[in-house]
Design a protein around this motif. Structure first.
Motif, PDB file in Angstrom:
ATOM      1  N   ARG A   1       0.836  -1.208   0.000  1.00  0.00           N
ATOM      2  CA  ARG A   1       0.000   0.000   0.000  1.00  0.00           C
ATOM      3  C   ARG A   1       0.871   1.258   0.000  1.00  0.00           C
ATOM      4  O   ARG A   1       0.499   2.284  -0.568  1.00  0.00           O
ATOM      5  CB  ARG A   1      -0.924   0.011   1.223  1.00  0.00           C
ATOM      6  CG  ARG A   1      -1.959  -1.102   1.228  1.00  0.00           C
ATOM      7  CD  ARG A   1      -3.191  -0.757   0.450  1.00  0.00           C
ATOM      8  NE  ARG A   1      -3.918   0.366   1.004  1.00  0.00           N
ATOM      9  CZ  ARG A   1      -5.124   0.760   0.561  1.00  0.00           C
ATOM     10  NH1 ARG A   1      -5.713   0.115  -0.440  1.00  0.00           N
ATOM     11  NH2 ARG A   1      -5.725   1.801   1.102  1.00  0.00           N
TER      12      ARG A   1
ATOM     13  N   HIS B   1      -4.834  -1.256  -7.861  1.00  0.00           N
ATOM     14  CA  HIS B   1      -5.521  -1.660  -6.633  1.00  0.00           C
ATOM     15  C   HIS B   1      -4.579  -2.489  -5.781  1.00  0.00           C
ATOM     16  O   HIS B   1      -3.812  -3.298  -6.310  1.00  0.00           O
ATOM     17  CB  HIS B   1      -6.767  -2.511  -6.956  1.00  0.00           C
ATOM     18  CG  HIS B   1      -7.322  -3.201  -5.743  1.00  0.00           C
ATOM     19  ND1 HIS B   1      -8.205  -2.578  -4.889  1.00  0.00           N
ATOM     20  CD2 HIS B   1      -7.067  -4.418  -5.208  1.00  0.00           C
ATOM     21  CE1 HIS B   1      -8.478  -3.406  -3.889  1.00  0.00           C
ATOM     22  NE2 HIS B   1      -7.813  -4.520  -4.058  1.00  0.00           N
TER      23      HIS B   1
ATOM     24  N   ASP C   1      -6.178  -3.827   1.340  1.00  0.00           N
ATOM     25  CA  ASP C   1      -5.939  -2.862   2.424  1.00  0.00           C
ATOM     26  C   ASP C   1      -5.635  -3.500   3.780  1.00  0.00           C
ATOM     27  O   ASP C   1      -5.444  -2.803   4.767  1.00  0.00           O
ATOM     28  CB  ASP C   1      -7.108  -1.876   2.535  1.00  0.00           C
ATOM     29  CG  ASP C   1      -8.423  -2.544   2.901  1.00  0.00           C
ATOM     30  OD1 ASP C   1      -8.420  -3.743   3.255  1.00  0.00           O
ATOM     31  OD2 ASP C   1      -9.464  -1.858   2.827  1.00  0.00           O
TER      32      ASP C   1
HETATM   33 MG    MG Z   1      -9.517  -0.224  -1.109  1.00  0.00          MG
END
Ligand code: MG
Ligand code: UDP
Length: 161
Positions: A96, A126, A129
């Motif tokens: 991320r 993408h 998370d």
């Molecule tokens: Mg997301």
């Protein structure tokens, strides 16, 4: 395999990464893969496909109440997506970081979105998370037999024993 991978087996995790249709159309597949590969992460699954809208809606199910949900799912299903699973120590959280903030207006230079995108709805990539989301997304996009278990010689240079 080796003593090294055994020692670290408990800390090794996997995350789901997808290059969205804008990233594919803009010729950024190799650039994005290269950032994960050079960091030291291991590619354990990859394919290119155009998801159906229904599939996109499953993928983004947690966002179904948001005003941008419909447009987002239309966009994800508008063309080929490169779906991948990357493996390594801390890859969910650090992946991320490599990707950068959701809105490229806020993504730091040096991140994928910071360097390569402008709009939140065209932010090219993408990434899962969190660890639970990662498991769910990997299961949604890949069959177990599509995930390849293998050792990399570079692991002994990436991880301390
Ligand atoms: Mg997301
Ligand atoms: N998105 C959007 N408008 C917003 C917020 C998000 O179009 O106001 C899109 C954006 O492309 C984002 C995706 O919806 O990547 C999923 O949103 P999320 O909050 O999960 O961001 P991400 O996890 O991708 O950073």
């Amino acid at each position: 395999g080796s003593a090294v991978s055994t020692v670290h087996a408990a800390e090794i995790e996997r995350t789901f990464i997808a290059i969205k249709p804008d990233g594919v159309q803009r010729g950024l597949i190799s650039e994005i893969i290269s950032r994960f590969e050079r960091k030291g992460y291991k590619l354990v699954a990859i394919k290119i496909l155009t998801p159906t809208k229904e599939f996109a809606m499953l993928h983004y199910d947690d966002l179904k109440e948001r005003p941008f949900f419909n447009g987002l799912c239309d966009f994800l299903s508008s063309g080929p997506v490169v779906a991948m699973v990357w493996e390594g120590q801390g890859v969910v959280k650090y992946g991320r970081k490599l990707i950068g903030a959701t809105s490229p207006h806020n993504s730091e230079p040096g991140t994928i979105r910071g360097d390569l995108a402008i709009s939140v709805g065209r932010n090219i990539i993408h990434g899962s998370d969190g660890p639970e989301t990662a498991k769910n997304e990997i299961n949604l996009w890949f069959k177990p037999e599509e995930l390849v278990d293998y050792g990399l010689d570079s692991e002994k240079w990436l991880y301390e024993p």
